[in-house]
Write an enzyme that holds these catalytic residues in place. Structure first.
Site, PDB file in Angstrom:
ATOM      1  N   LYS A  13       0.789  -1.125   0.191  1.00 13.81           N
ATOM      2  CA  LYS A  13       0.111  -0.298  -0.010  1.00 13.81           C
ATOM      3  C   LYS A  13       0.552   1.639   0.247  1.00 13.81           C
ATOM      4  O   LYS A  13       0.884   2.745  -0.894  1.00 13.81           O
ATOM      5  CB  LYS A  13      -0.981  -0.061   1.226  1.00 13.81           C
ATOM      6  CG  LYS A  13      -1.825  -0.583   1.423  1.00 13.81           C
ATOM      7  CD  LYS A  13      -3.433  -1.075   2.764  1.00 13.81           C
ATOM      8  CE  LYS A  13      -2.058  -0.565   3.995  1.00 13.81           C
ATOM      9  NZ  LYS A  13      -1.239  -2.003   4.497  1.00 13.81           N
ATOM     10  N   ARG A  88     -10.305   1.259   8.174  1.00 17.52           N
ATOM     11  CA  ARG A  88      -9.357  -0.044   8.507  1.00 17.52           C
ATOM     12  C   ARG A  88     -10.317  -0.885   9.330  1.00 17.52           C
ATOM     13  O   ARG A  88     -10.461  -2.391   9.770  1.00 17.52           O
ATOM     14  CB  ARG A  88      -8.557   0.141   9.949  1.00 17.52           C
ATOM     15  CG  ARG A  88      -6.842  -0.768   8.176  1.00 17.52           C
ATOM     16  CD  ARG A  88      -6.210  -0.849   9.916  1.00 17.52           C
ATOM     17  NE  ARG A  88      -4.716  -1.216   9.479  1.00 17.52           N
ATOM     18  CZ  ARG A  88      -2.962  -0.846   8.410  1.00 17.52           C
ATOM     19  NH1 ARG A  88      -3.943   0.619   8.811  1.00 17.52           N
ATOM     20  NH2 ARG A  88      -2.369  -1.242   9.034  1.00 17.52           N
ATOM     21  N   ARG A 123      11.559  -6.435   5.199  1.00 24.28           N
ATOM     22  CA  ARG A 123      11.048  -5.025   5.000  1.00 24.28           C
ATOM     23  C   ARG A 123      11.907  -4.023   5.815  1.00 24.28           C
ATOM     24  O   ARG A 123      12.323  -4.461   6.847  1.00 24.28           O
ATOM     25  CB  ARG A 123       9.691  -4.653   5.358  1.00 24.28           C
ATOM     26  CG  ARG A 123       9.108  -3.409   4.927  1.00 24.28           C
ATOM     27  CD  ARG A 123       7.845  -3.198   4.965  1.00 24.28           C
ATOM     28  NE  ARG A 123       6.707  -3.390   6.207  1.00 24.28           N
ATOM     29  CZ  ARG A 123       5.620  -3.081   6.503  1.00 24.28           C
ATOM     30  NH1 ARG A 123       4.598  -2.449   5.371  1.00 24.28           N
ATOM     31  NH2 ARG A 123       4.619  -3.437   7.530  1.00 24.28           N
ATOM     32  N   ARG A 156      10.479  -2.350  11.351  1.00 25.28           N
ATOM     33  CA  ARG A 156       9.818  -2.765  12.133  1.00 25.28           C
ATOM     34  C   ARG A 156       9.357  -3.451  13.639  1.00 25.28           C
ATOM     35  O   ARG A 156       9.193  -4.638  13.342  1.00 25.28           O
ATOM     36  CB  ARG A 156       8.143  -2.114  11.366  1.00 25.28           C
ATOM     37  CG  ARG A 156       8.130  -0.675  11.150  1.00 25.28           C
ATOM     38  CD  ARG A 156       6.721  -0.624  10.135  1.00 25.28           C
ATOM     39  NE  ARG A 156       6.194  -0.665  10.916  1.00 25.28           N
ATOM     40  CZ  ARG A 156       4.477  -1.232   9.733  1.00 25.28           C
ATOM     41  NH1 ARG A 156       4.735  -0.640   8.958  1.00 25.28           N
ATOM     42  NH2 ARG A 156       3.821  -1.613  10.132  1.00 25.28           N
ATOM     43  N   ARG A 167      -1.812  -9.480  12.619  1.00 25.21           N
ATOM     44  CA  ARG A 167      -1.834  -8.107  11.405  1.00 25.21           C
ATOM     45  C   ARG A 167      -2.173  -8.688  10.719  1.00 25.21           C
ATOM     46  O   ARG A 167      -3.533  -8.924  10.844  1.00 25.21           O
ATOM     47  CB  ARG A 167      -0.419  -7.637  11.341  1.00 25.21           C
ATOM     48  CG  ARG A 167      -0.131  -6.599  13.071  1.00 25.21           C
ATOM     49  CD  ARG A 167       1.753  -6.503  12.449  1.00 25.21           C
ATOM     50  NE  ARG A 167       1.140  -5.399  11.082  1.00 25.21           N
ATOM     51  CZ  ARG A 167       2.452  -4.922  10.419  1.00 25.21           C
ATOM     52  NH1 ARG A 167       2.860  -5.042  10.374  1.00 25.21           N
ATOM     53  NH2 ARG A 167       1.783  -3.877   9.573  1.00 25.21           N
TER      54      ARG A 167
END
Ligand code: AMP
Length: 213
Positions: A13, A88, A123, A156, A167
């Protein structure tokens, strides 16, 4: 153009928001980035948000609705915007409707759960400007260093494997029902996330071209 971009965590995203933002010259608004900035600054809101974020849960609606309301009413958003990571949940979408915000399209980037888990492990995020990288798919020019501002990259806290699974569950249970919500309004456009960022961008631009003036 007022656009919502949705997809599982790690679907791309943020990366695609940057591309759309540059092409259409509209700001990309990421509630995740705003919350991480508040955590970094140690504000009371940041401290509240951190415990939810680290646990792979959604931050309470009143917190995110408050920050998005302030942002959308600013001048920056007068010619349009891309909402990355908001709404969300159905109550958040209803809150957006209640603010009188008219959305032109909702873009969903579809990526299978197995792929998401693989992607999240690679990531890396810039500790200063928040730019996002991937060690295999979108590597920085110098390992561990941001191309844009030269600051160090970090992993993160909520990208830990166990948190990613939580998640994903939150995404499927709470966020994914939004697809039906927006499909019923004739706003939903779905795009398959591809291996290569550029290929996903091509699909995204093709899907959005019908909204161009
Ligand atoms: P993101 O960077 O979009 O993946 O968001 C990171 C985390 O911030 C999420 O896992 C949530 O804990 C929190 N968050 C971001 N946007 C929202 C939202 N609209 N509602 C609730 N929590 C959010």
């Amino acid at each position: 153009m007022r656009l919502i971009i949705m997809g599982a965590p790690g679907a791309g995203k943020g990366t695609q928001s940057e591309k759309i933002s540059a092409k259409w010259n509209i700001p990309a608004v990421s509630t995740g980035d705003m919350l991480r900035a508040a955590v970094k600054e140690g504000t009371p809101m940041g401290l509240t948000a951190k415990s939810y974020m680290d646990g792979g849960q959604l931050v309470p609606d009143e917190v995110v609705i408050g920050i998005i309301k302030d942002y959308l009413s600013s001048d920056k958003c007068s010619d349009g915007f891309i909402l990355d990571g908001f709404p969300r949940s159905i109550p958040q979408a209803e809150a957006l409707d209640a603010m009188g915000v008219k959305i032109d399209a909702v873009l969903s980037i579809e990526v299978a759960d197995e792929k998401i888990v693989e992607r999240m492990s690679g990531r890396r995020i810039c500790s200063s400007c928040g730019a996002s990288y991937h060690v295999a798919y979108k590597a920085p020019k110098t390992e561990g260093i941001c191309d844009h501002c030269g600051s160090a990259l970090y992993i993160r806290d909520d990208d830990a494997a166990e948190t990613v699974l939580k998640r994903l569950t939150t995404y499927h249970n709470t966020t994914e029902p939004l697809k039906e919500y927006y499909a019923a309004k004739g706003l939903l456009v779905c795009v398959e996330g591809q291996e290569e960022v550029a290929d996903t961008t091509a699909e995204v631009m093709k899907a959005l071209s019908k909204f161009e003036a």
